[in-house]
Design an enzyme around this catalytic site. Structure first.
Site, PDB file in Angstrom:
ATOM      1  CD  GLU A  29       2.543  12.736  20.495  1.00  0.00           C
ATOM      2  OE1 GLU A  29       2.810  11.799  19.711  1.00  0.00           O
ATOM      3  OE2 GLU A  29       3.010  12.796  21.654  1.00  0.00           O
ATOM      4  CD  GLU A  75      -8.149  -6.537   8.313  1.00  0.00           C
ATOM      5  OE1 GLU A  75      -9.073  -6.656   7.499  1.00  0.00           O
ATOM      6  OE2 GLU A  75      -7.519  -7.498   8.761  1.00  0.00           O
ATOM      7  CD  GLN A 114      -2.712   0.856   2.603  1.00  0.00           C
ATOM      8  OE1 GLN A 114      -3.557  -0.021   2.540  1.00  0.00           O
ATOM      9  NE2 GLN A 114      -2.555   1.606   3.675  1.00  0.00           N
ATOM     10  CB  SER A 120       3.631   6.929   4.247  1.00  0.00           C
ATOM     11  OG  SER A 120       2.639   6.623   5.172  1.00  0.00           O
TER      12      SER A 120
END
Lengths: 403, 365
Positions: free
Chosen positions: A373, A244, A124, A127
């Site tokens: 965060e 998922e 995938q 990023s």
């Protein structure tokens, strides 16, 4: 829980027992990465043969057409034995299912079957170096050749899990920089062996290379490899990430079980007395247990909600945040407790068996899938309804956002 | 027993919240802080009317059956409003001790009264920091108690108590009527006065020794039961304080935006949400495991998570509120006080940590 589900679980557990000798934790010990991957492919084929590889998928995709409950039950049993399924989690979890939703019949069925058998792997490609949590800020470009309608992809992806073993991947790229960032993205599948694709494994701090950087230099793909509309890539990406939804979790954050710590605390002596008698150690055990027991109860409630036909609550967001953070702290403490012996690093032990290995790998687990965060933001914004962070790029065309 | 509430249970919770909101007020709770040894009689009357005092006591004994899950839900609703009285816990503990170890006459005398709320029960096990002393200083000889128990929650309001004392052949649990001559309960000032905490002196007071195979184990079991109820109260309070911080952070603006938009504030509240969810999960799991082998472990875990949650979240909520949070008028101090009194009454963190680790490490026979 229904009796049918218990029977399903018992059958799965019984079958898994028969596979431990060939594929379990001990069978994997000492294997090279390539040997372990090969074993993993055989394990995947064995699961396929037994009907456990696509429990929730539709029958026309070689699935069993069962519910998330059966899948979770199977995974809960499978997770106990350390089988080599690491390489297929991403592939079967997101890229293959999204491909099945968007591509026309035929070729996709062949790919899905090959992926389920472990013969092929998908990755995938989301990023990028500059954008960790800001998916819509990606810069990889896809430009359409007006003559042929083909797309030409240029750019770089990062943190791509198992790209070095992948045959195919799904990718999001920017097709229109003149509109706000969410609106100018388009989604494709790519052949990872195509000319212009270069994969370079990234060695992580713990020494392994599960992730890669992937370069695209004038990689040409036909328009038929597009999933969803031009400019609709962000929506498809979000859909991919929510496929998922229910996965087996581990209250120990995929680190060693607390019982290992208790056993060691009984054996280790502090000033001649068992460490388990020391208040600092006892506090750590008690607090960790309370946290893990709560995670277990939350998980059980999720299962019960699913069984009752209800949508589970949002508490799942808590899991990764709490369990991996606690694992990191406990591992650090365990290494400390062992004194100089705590330095030992045995590559043959898994991160569920070794505190030093667990400690060394915990930071990856804590960041992958969202740093603390980001998870706190998710809880604050989605569950508690608190305001979004200040986003000065909102509504601004991508090519006018200051860099 | 399932950890997923069914419709009937959910209805009990909703109804409890609705009634308590209508009948209790923070103004009343604040009045009680300024006097010593006075509990909220409107609250207790409500508990009686609603039959909450009878939860967990079988119908044969004047109760309404039901169990820890239902009592937990009521306790959570009480906790959310910081209303309540120690008897929610200790009355239940006394009743359970009598149910298990009392003879027929004792059961017939006390259970219907405890179930109806006509009698208030207290628990006196601790001596100092020791929650279950192996050799209590309080003596029990020939059915007579001599000595004292200090800092008994609800002690000045209770009609009957179960105490841990040293008998002729080791520790015993004894049931003692508090109204009799020879018993003096003296309330003293605390940071949460409505708990009616009192020192109780016994001077040759008449008592009934309960038939326990092991008084220390029985005392620990009663504490575990009470811990689960307390954990629900703590969850209710913690959740209320988390919600209060959230709501306030949306209305209060600084530097041109709601303070809930600052990551330092929103992450603090998100962390508090996590603590509340963990505590709630453990509390419900403990209640649902009542009567099973895992109950003692689950009760201890519930106790630890709930204490951490209520203390931390009430502390944080005051912080998020800023100046207004430390005023008498804001109700935050009610929860700040209650968080600590609930923590202490049912045994401090170190006690439950030790209990849990002993169970996990298999060091307990």
């Amino acid at each position: 829980m229904t009796t049918a589900l218990e029977i399903y679980r018992d059958n799965a557990a019984a079958w898994l027992q028969t596979q431990i000798a060939e594929f379990g934790r001990e069978a994997r010990r000492g294997l090279s990465h390539e040997e372990d991957l090969a074993l993993g492919r055989r394990w995947q084929a064995a699961k396929f043969g037994a009907g456990y590889s696509a429990i929730t998928w539709k029958p026309e995709h070689c699935g069993q057409g069962l519910t998330a409950l059966e899948k979770l039950a199977f995974e809960q049993e499978e997770i106990k034995h350390g089988f080599p399924n690491d390489y297929f989690g991403v592939s079967l979890g997101m890229p293959v299912p999204i491909m099945l939703r968007y591509l026309p019949d035929g070729w996709k069925q062949e790919r899905a079957t090959a992926a389920l058998r472990g013969e092929e792997i998908w990755c995938q490609l989301f990023s990028e170096p500059a954008g960790g949590s800001d998916l819509a800020g990606l810069r990889t470009r896809a430009e359409q050749d007006p003559a042929t309608g083909d797309w030409i992809i240029n750019g770089q992806k990062l943190w791509t899990t198992w790209a070095q073993h992948s045959d195919y991947g799904v990718i999001v790229a920017r097709t229109d920089p003149s509109v706000p960032k969410h609106k100018g993205l388009t989604y494709y599948w790519v052949d990872m062996k195509a000319p212009g694709v270069t994969v370079r494994p990234v060695r992580l701090a713990e020494g392994t290379s599960e992730v890669n950087e992937v370069f695209f230099d004038d990689v040409r793909i036909p328009d038929s490899q597009r999933l969803g509309p031009v400019g609709g890539g962000f929506g498809v990406a979000m859909e991919t990430l929510t496929i998922e939804r229910y996965q087996a979790t581990d209250p120990a954050g995929f680190g060693p079980p607390l019982q290992l710590f208790i056993d060691e605390a009984k054996a280790i002596k502090i000033k001649g007395r068992p460490a388990i008698e020391d208040g600092r150690i006892r506090e750590r055990i008690a607090r960790t247990y309370a946290m893990q027991s709560a995670m277990g109860a939350i998980y059980e409630r999720t299962l019960l909600s699913l069984a009752a036909g209800l949508q589970p609550g949002p508490e799942g967001a808590v899991h990764k945040l709490v369990s991996v953070r606690a694992r990191q702290k406990l591992s650090e403490f365990a290494v400390d407790l062992k004194g100089v012996e705590g330095m030992r690093y045995d590559d043959d032990l898994t991160r569920k068996e070794s505190w030093s290995k667990s400690w060394m790998t915990a930071p990856t687990g804590r960041i992958a899938g969202g740093a603390d965060e980001m998870l706190l933001n998710t809880i604050a914004e989605r569950i508690l309804g608190l305001p979004q962070d200040h986003r000065p790029d909102k509504g601004v065309p991508f090519n006018q956002i200051p860099r | 027993m399932s950890i997923l509430y069914d419709e009937q249970q959910q209805a009990i919770a909703d109804e409890a919240g609705r009634i308590l909101t209508a009948r209790t007020s923070s103004a009343r709770l604040k009045e009680l802080l300024e006097v010593t040894g006075q509990y909220d009689d409107v609250f207790w009357e409500t508990c009686r009317e609603q039959g909450w005092t009878g939860i967990g006591i079988p119908e044969d004994n004047g109760g309404i059956g039901l169990g820890l899950i239902e009592l937990g839900l009521v306790a959570e609703a009480c906790g959310a409003l910081a209303c309540g009285a120690p008897f929610l816990n200790t009355g239940f503990g006394v009743a359970q001790a009598i149910l298990r170890y009392g003879d027929a006459a004792t059961r017939a005398e006390w259970l219907p009264k405890l179930a109806s709320g006509e009698a208030i029960g207290a628990i006196g096990f601790a001596e100092g920091a020791d929650m279950v002393p192996g050799g209590p200083a309080l003596r029990c000889t020939n059915g007579r108690l001599t000595g004292a128990k200090r800092s008994v929650a609800g002690g000045s309001a209770a009609d009957v108590a179960v105490v841990l004392a040293s008998g002729e052949h080791g520790p015993v649990l004894a049931l003692v009527k508090l109204g009799q001559s020879g018993v003096t309960a003296t309330a003293f000032e605390t940071f949460d006065n409505s708990r009616c905490t009192a020192d109780i002196a016994f001077d040759n007071a008449e008592a009934v020794v309960l038939d326990t195979p092991d008084a220390l184990a029985a005392a620990q079991e009663v504490l575990s039961l009470q811990a689960v109820i307390a954990a629900h109260e703590q969850v209710g309070g913690a959740n209320k304080m988390m919600t209060a911080a959230r709501d306030y952070s949306l209305t209060r603006h600084a530097f041109g935006q709601p303070i809930g938009g600052f990551q330092s504030v929103k992450h603090r509240i998100a962390e508090d949400y996590v603590l509340v969810e963990l505590a709630r999960a453990n509390a419900v799991q403990a209640a649902a495991s009542f009567g099973t082998d895992t109950f003692a472990v689950n009760a201890a875990a519930a106790r630890l998570s709930a204490t951490e949650a209520y203390d931390t979240v009430s502390r944080d909520s005051v912080q998020v509120h800023g100046g207004i949070g430390v005023t008498w008028d804001a109700d935050l101090h009610l929860h700040q006080r209650r968080a600590r009194s609930l923590a202490i009454e049912q045994g401090p963190m170190v006690f439950w940590e030790d209990t849990l680790v002993d169970l996990l490490a298999g060091d307990v026979a």
